[in-house]
Design an enzyme around this catalytic site. Structure first.
Site, PDB file in Angstrom:
ATOM      1  N   GLU A   1      49.485  29.606  32.513  1.00 36.35           N
ATOM      2  CA  GLU A   1      49.435  30.846  32.968  1.00 36.35           C
ATOM      3  C   GLU A   1      49.880  31.071  34.528  1.00 36.35           C
ATOM      4  O   GLU A   1      49.143  30.611  35.136  1.00 36.35           O
ATOM      5  CB  GLU A   1      47.864  31.637  32.723  1.00 36.35           C
ATOM      6  CG  GLU A   1      47.844  33.104  33.326  1.00 36.35           C
ATOM      7  CD  GLU A   1      46.386  33.679  33.029  1.00 36.35           C
ATOM      8  OE1 GLU A   1      45.571  32.743  33.119  1.00 36.35           O
ATOM      9  OE2 GLU A   1      46.310  34.649  33.100  1.00 36.35           O
TER      10      GLU A   1
ATOM     11  N   GLU B   1      41.975  41.870  29.579  1.00 33.57           N
ATOM     12  CA  GLU B   1      41.497  41.037  30.718  1.00 33.57           C
ATOM     13  C   GLU B   1      41.527  41.791  32.067  1.00 33.57           C
ATOM     14  O   GLU B   1      42.100  41.391  33.039  1.00 33.57           O
ATOM     15  CB  GLU B   1      42.061  39.752  30.866  1.00 33.57           C
ATOM     16  CG  GLU B   1      41.318  38.848  31.711  1.00 33.57           C
ATOM     17  CD  GLU B   1      42.276  37.481  32.274  1.00 33.57           C
ATOM     18  OE1 GLU B   1      43.525  37.737  32.346  1.00 33.57           O
ATOM     19  OE2 GLU B   1      41.745  36.470  32.257  1.00 33.57           O
TER      20      GLU B   1
HETATM   21  O1  LIG Z   1      41.835  33.587  37.432  1.00 27.04           O
HETATM   22  C1  LIG Z   1      42.168  34.590  36.697  1.00 27.04           C
HETATM   23  O2  LIG Z   1      42.518  35.455  37.366  1.00 27.04           O
HETATM   24  C2  LIG Z   1      42.665  34.363  35.478  1.00 27.04           C
HETATM   25  O3  LIG Z   1      43.218  35.385  34.747  1.00 27.04           O
HETATM   26  C3  LIG Z   1      42.277  33.270  34.486  1.00 27.04           C
HETATM   27  O4  LIG Z   1      42.585  33.388  33.161  1.00 27.04           O
END
Ligand SMILES: O=C(O)C(=O)CO
Length: 266
Positions: free
Chosen positions: A152, A250
């Site tokens: 990511e 998220e």
């Molecule tokens: O650290 C963050 O902001 C994330 O999105 C981790 O998944």
């Protein structure tokens, strides 16, 4: 809503009003059947009792744990993953068995491996070498549960070396070239947009390669509609482009978590 992708609630950013093990039931009560978590424990290898309580909370709530971050150090806090930190490589290895154990009990298949902040005084090439070793070890470990290691790019961390989708895809390509087929990009549309990536082009060109997608609005990281990112349009394009996995919610709700889902009806 002009797509039919399913949502999974990130219970490390949503429902933080509640103790960790009460969040899966809160997500269920809000109408969701899937949740994801950052590494939910302080240590890479927690007590069995802590793991049992977490797994029971998921089962009792009747939700699927679709995603779990590997141990990432102190997050939020001074760390953003430990993959690239030579001094923490063993801690990461020790975490793998625990993650696989949880996956065997929950059916989880997506595992986010945060890269780590650049460490002063350590050659960046050495940090990248250690990160790749850790990614390959993680990929081998989660093969046993049909899992995928997710890479990511994130924002708000100057020292985090993966900022754009291209940065993440480069690591994915290197891991695949080294024999790990089960490594893929986690396209967090919020992080990519904040970092100035051309998110429309990323979705257009790479949707079918995404291992996972997460969303939050920009600016602010709030729920969709709290900012100006065209999230519905991007998710529709992702689905049309071949992405059919879950979409992780998220975001940091600007209202109490349970009241932050009004955008779903719009
Ligand atoms: O650290 C963050 O902001 C994330 O999105 C981790 O998944």
């Amino acid at each position: 809503m002009s797509h039919s992708l399913r949502y999974t609630v990130n219970c490390s950013l949503l429902f933080t009003e509640l103790p960790l093990n009460e969040r899966p039931a809160a997500a269920r009560a809000a109408g969701f059947d899937a949740v994801e978590f950052w590494w939910p424990f302080e240590d890479a290898v927690p007590d069995d009792a802590e793991v049992d309580a977490f797994v029971s909370a998921i089962a009792d709530a009747g939700v699927q744990l679709t995603g779990l971050n590997f141990f990432a150090g102190a997050l939020p806090g001074p760390d953003r993953g430990v993959l690239s930190q030579p001094s923490r490589a063993q801690e990461f290895r020790d975490n793998l068995d625990v993650v696989v154990g949880i996956a065997e009990r929950t059916g989880t298949r997506g595992f986010n491996a945060l890269y780590g902040l650049r460490q002063p005084g350590v050659d960046p090439a050495e940090q990248d070498r250690v990160a790749m070793e850790s990614i390959l070890a993680a990929a081998k470990a989660v093969e046993a549960v049909d899992g995928t290691v997710l890479i990511e790019p994130i924002s708000s961390a100057d020292d985090y070396p993966l900022k754009t989708a291209a940065d993440g895809l480069r690591v994915v390509a290197d891991a695949r070239a080294a024999g790990a087929a089960n490594v893929a990009l986690l396209a967090d549309l919020f992080h990519l947009a904040v970092n100035g990536d051309d998110v429309t082009a990323v979705v257009r060109d790479h949707a079918a390669e995404f291992g996972h997608v997460q969303i939050a609005d920009v600016p602010g990281r709030g729920e969709p509609g709290s900012g100006a990112l065209p999230i519905d349009r991007l998710l529709t394009a992702a689905q049309n482009g071949g992405y059919d996995g879950h979409v992780g919610l998220e975001y940091k709700p600007t209202v109490p978590s349970a009241e932050s889902f009004g955008w779903l009806a719009r």
